[in-house]
Each structure stands twice: as structure tokens, then as C-alpha cells.
Design an enzyme around this catalytic site. Sequence first.
Site, PDB file in Angstrom:
ATOM      1  CB  THR A 166      -0.881   0.040   1.263  1.00 23.10           C
ATOM      2  OG1 THR A 166      -0.028   0.082   2.408  1.00 23.10           O
ATOM      3  CG2 THR A 166      -1.781  -1.167   1.362  1.00 23.10           C
ATOM      4  CB  VAL A 207       1.983  -0.236   6.801  1.00 20.55           C
ATOM      5  CG1 VAL A 207       1.122   0.960   7.174  1.00 20.55           C
ATOM      6  CG2 VAL A 207       1.163  -1.518   6.858  1.00 20.55           C
ATOM      7  CB  ILE A 257       8.331  -0.220   8.511  1.00 24.77           C
ATOM      8  CG1 ILE A 257       7.859  -0.900   9.822  1.00 24.77           C
ATOM      9  CG2 ILE A 257       8.156   1.291   8.576  1.00 24.77           C
ATOM     10  CD1 ILE A 257       6.404  -0.689  10.187  1.00 24.77           C
ATOM     11  CE  LYS A 258       5.802   0.829  -0.676  1.00 22.48           C
ATOM     12  NZ  LYS A 258       4.532   0.808  -1.413  1.00 22.48           N
ATOM     13  CB  ILE A 259      11.395   3.600   4.921  1.00 22.81           C
ATOM     14  CG1 ILE A 259      10.933   2.821   6.141  1.00 22.81           C
ATOM     15  CG2 ILE A 259      12.232   4.821   5.215  1.00 22.81           C
ATOM     16  CD1 ILE A 259      11.310   3.374   7.473  1.00 22.81           C
TER      17      ILE A 259
END
Length: 219
Positions: free
Chosen positions: A27, A58, A84-86
Site C-alpha cells: 500500500t 505499510v 515498514i515502507k520507508i
Amino acid sequence: MELYVDSANLKDIKHAASLGFISGVTTNPTLLAREDPSLDIRALILDIHRTVGGHVSVEVVSTDTSGMLREANEILEWFPEATIKIPFIPEGLSAVRELANNGIPTNVTLMFTPLQALIAANAGATYVSLFIGRLDDITTDGVKAIEETCEIWDVHGLEALIIAASIRHPMHLLAVAKAGAHIATTPYNVLMQAMKHPLTDAGLAAFLRDHQKMVSAKT
Ligand code: G3P
């Protein structure tokens, strides 16, 4: 090459997941903003994870390292299985290093070159996401970026998983699969297009017609 759905639409994700060949969902804030604004984002993401059962990325929206780490911890409180999308910015790399040191999986996003991917891998990224469609949009070869990244990964035996993102059509999927991407995160409509073949449909119609003829001949 694994296939993820690049979407926040629960109906599409549920349908894709029901077909049995999806192993994750990515997402981002833009995909989430396309959905009904009254939706509870946390409930939606947990629903997505219940539906697919595999990887769910996310994304954080802070642009400073401490903000990203705070958000990551908040996300992990309500969704411990999150990746965790960074975003690939210097502050993001520091956050990736810190999260990697604590064993938390990260997906570094908004990357457009093999060198960005190499840097993210060295910062400890679990996944590196290269956006190929957006490169094509500016007359730069997106597939080539994946090919070169895969070549670097082979030469050096890097472990981060390469995600081909910003996929626009089935030919992108074919090209990144040939190049050796580990994962293609793909919009729902492209997954449906990739399944379609007129000869499959025509062949099935003929089999069913012939079967019916045989049944009718016996009755
Ligand atoms: O995960 C996000 C990435 O796939 C972006 O796709 O179509 O917005 O370039 P797009």
C-alpha cells in the site's frame, strides 16, 4: 517471481487473493487515499492482512528519522507483522538502519536507480522497490533499472529482495520476471490482464461444447 497486489482496495485484494497466486500486498498513501475516506485505515490494513496472510507493507509519512521510527513503532503496536515502507531519502536510510538493527523488516520505496537500491540494501533494507512505470513515463527505461539491479545482486550475492513496482501492463511483468526480480507488486487490473488469453477462452468454450455434444448423444 512472487506476485503482490499493489492496492488498498479490499474488494480487488479479496478477489485476487481468492485466486491463490498472491503472496502479499503493498500500500502507499496515494493508494489509501483512493479508498472511501470514512474507512478506518488500521482496520482496512488488518483486513487486508487477514485476507492475504502474507507480506503487507505499510508506509510512513514522516520525513525525519525520529518521526519515521515513531510511526514504525506505532504501526507495529497494532500490526506486528507489518513491513515498514520507508521512502528513499537520507533520513529514511537512517531509519532503515535502526529498524534493521532491531530485526524489523523494511521496504525502501520511491527508488529509480540500481545505485539507490544498492545503497538501501547496505542500509539494511529487507526489500528494495524500484518504480519502473514512472521511469517509462519520463522516457527512461524502467525495465533496464530492474535488469541492472538484478545483475548487481547476482555479482555481489545481495540478500535484499528486489520488488518491481509501478507496473503498468503485462509486458512489464514478463520483462521483470525474465530479469530476475524477486517480486512484482502489480495493480489488480494488470494481474487480471496477465491471466487473459483468447485461446484459453476459445479452447474452454470448445471443450464444453464438445462435452455437451457427447452428453446429448448418449441421452
Ligand atoms: O507501490 C507503489 C508503486 O507501485 C507506484 O505505482 O502506478 O503510482 O507509479 P504508480
